[in-house]
Design a protein around this motif. Structure first.
Motif, PDB file in Angstrom:
ATOM      1  N   TYR A  13       0.840  -1.201   0.000  1.00 21.25           N
ATOM      2  CA  TYR A  13       0.000   0.000   0.000  1.00 21.25           C
ATOM      3  C   TYR A  13       0.876   1.253   0.000  1.00 21.25           C
ATOM      4  N   GLY A  14       1.925   1.243   0.802  1.00 17.85           N
ATOM      5  CA  GLY A  14       2.805   2.399   0.909  1.00 17.85           C
ATOM      6  C   GLY A  14       3.700   2.616  -0.292  1.00 17.85           C
ATOM      7  N   ALA A  15       3.789   1.634  -1.176  1.00 15.53           N
ATOM      8  CA  ALA A  15       4.694   1.731  -2.323  1.00 15.53           C
ATOM      9  C   ALA A  15       4.198   2.705  -3.390  1.00 15.53           C
ATOM     10  N   PHE A  16       2.956   3.125  -3.290  1.00 14.02           N
ATOM     11  CA  PHE A  16       2.370   3.990  -4.311  1.00 14.02           C
ATOM     12  C   PHE A  16       1.751   5.217  -3.669  1.00 14.02           C
ATOM     13  N   SER A  17       2.113   6.385  -4.171  1.00 12.31           N
ATOM     14  CA  SER A  17       1.575   7.619  -3.587  1.00 12.31           C
ATOM     15  C   SER A  17       0.138   7.860  -4.052  1.00 12.31           C
ATOM     16  N   ARG A  18      -0.212   7.403  -5.233  1.00 13.15           N
ATOM     17  CA  ARG A  18      -1.570   7.616  -5.748  1.00 13.15           C
ATOM     18  C   ARG A  18      -2.496   6.540  -5.199  1.00 13.15           C
ATOM     19  N   LYS A  19      -3.504   6.952  -4.466  1.00 11.65           N
ATOM     20  CA  LYS A  19      -4.473   6.024  -3.883  1.00 11.65           C
ATOM     21  C   LYS A  19      -5.762   6.066  -4.700  1.00 11.65           C
ATOM     22  N   ILE A  20      -6.440   4.939  -4.759  1.00 10.31           N
ATOM     23  CA  ILE A  20      -7.653   4.775  -5.556  1.00 10.31           C
ATOM     24  C   ILE A  20      -8.837   4.622  -4.607  1.00 10.31           C
ATOM     25  N   ASP A  32      -6.318  -3.453  -9.729  1.00  9.04           N
ATOM     26  CA  ASP A  32      -6.046  -2.643  -8.541  1.00  9.04           C
ATOM     27  C   ASP A  32      -5.882  -3.544  -7.325  1.00  9.04           C
ATOM     28  N   LEU A  33      -4.954  -3.187  -6.458  1.00 11.77           N
ATOM     29  CA  LEU A  33      -4.795  -3.875  -5.183  1.00 11.77           C
ATOM     30  C   LEU A  33      -5.677  -3.163  -4.169  1.00 11.77           C
ATOM     31  N   VAL A  34      -6.507  -3.931  -3.471  1.00 14.41           N
ATOM     32  CA  VAL A  34      -7.437  -3.382  -2.484  1.00 14.41           C
ATOM     33  C   VAL A  34      -7.031  -3.853  -1.099  1.00 14.41           C
ATOM     34  N   GLY A  67      -4.207  -5.015   6.982  1.00 13.23           N
ATOM     35  CA  GLY A  67      -3.888  -6.399   7.334  1.00 13.23           C
ATOM     36  C   GLY A  67      -4.247  -7.405   6.255  1.00 13.23           C
ATOM     37  N   HIS A  68      -4.906  -6.956   5.190  1.00 13.59           N
ATOM     38  CA  HIS A  68      -5.289  -7.878   4.119  1.00 13.59           C
ATOM     39  C   HIS A  68      -5.294  -7.145   2.791  1.00 13.59           C
ATOM     40  N   VAL A  69      -4.906  -7.869   1.723  1.00 12.11           N
ATOM     41  CA  VAL A  69      -4.890  -7.306   0.375  1.00 12.11           C
ATOM     42  C   VAL A  69      -5.469  -8.326  -0.600  1.00 12.11           C
ATOM     43  N   ALA A  88      -6.901   1.648  -1.950  1.00 12.57           N
ATOM     44  CA  ALA A  88      -6.440   0.817  -3.062  1.00 12.57           C
ATOM     45  C   ALA A  88      -5.323   1.544  -3.797  1.00 12.57           C
ATOM     46  N   VAL A  89      -4.535   0.764  -4.532  1.00 11.71           N
ATOM     47  CA  VAL A  89      -3.478   1.320  -5.385  1.00 11.71           C
ATOM     48  C   VAL A  89      -3.551   0.642  -6.743  1.00 11.71           C
TER      49      VAL A  89
END
Length: 178
Positions: free
Chosen positions: A86-93, A102-104, A110-112, A147-148
């Motif tokens: 989650y922290g690897a991307f500055s743009r959040k969805i 998209d990763l949610v 605690g879960h993706v 999300a990212v």
């Protein structure tokens, strides 16, 4: 005797004529699939694989291990844990803007899972379960953190942040007494 022009038009000629549709089909085969499609295909192919805490192989996956390997197959290197991903991307969805790939993230990071198609995600839920696709429920929406949309540039920036942290060491602790 046939003229040179007539000879060029004979059926024995090696010339092939393609229609516009055939040319487009050939060109499309040469274009690589987008990373998100490759990642979804990878994750969906792992359905039925058991959940294994810390797992990131065909013997079993945890939630972030599945995402790590899915995007690795697409040429994008992700960090290992859900929180780091989650922290690897500055743009959040936002929830309303989710798209396949998209990763949610849920439950305090605690879960993706990964959006597989509108309204569904593929994920490795918990011990005793298997990688599966499931409908995004109201409960999931309540537990949604963000999300990212993975891309190569975002991960590079995250790696630079981590490398800088390693070079500089931990921040010194300070305290003041009044």
């Amino acid at each position: 005797m046939a003229t040179p022009a007539a000879q060029a038009a004979t059926p024995d000629d090696d010339t092939t004529t393609l229609t516009g549709a055939e040319i487009r089909r050939i060109q499309e085969k040469q274009i690589p699939a987008p990373a998100w499609k490759i990642a979804i295909r990878y994750a969906m192919d792992k359905r039925g694989t058991p959940y294994v805490w810390g797992g990131a192989s065909r013997q079993g996956y945890d939630c972030s291990g599945l995402m790590l390997r899915a995007y690795e197959a697409a040429g994008i290197e992700l960090p290992r844990t859900a929180a780091e991903q989650y922290g690897a991307f500055s743009r959040k969805i936002s929830w309303d803007d989710l798209k396949p790939g998209d990763l949610v993230f849920f439950s305090g990071l605690g879960h993706v899972g990964m959006i597989s198609k509108p309204g569904y995600m593929v994920h490795s839920p918990h011990t005793g379960d298997v990688v599966k696709e499931e409908k995004l429920s109201d409960w999931r929406r309540q537990a949604f953190v963000g999300a990212v949309r993975p891309d190569r540039a975002g991960v590079r920036e995250w790696k630079q942040v981590l490398e800088h942290r390693e070079e500089t060491g931990p921040a010194p602790l300070t305290a003041s007494v009044e």
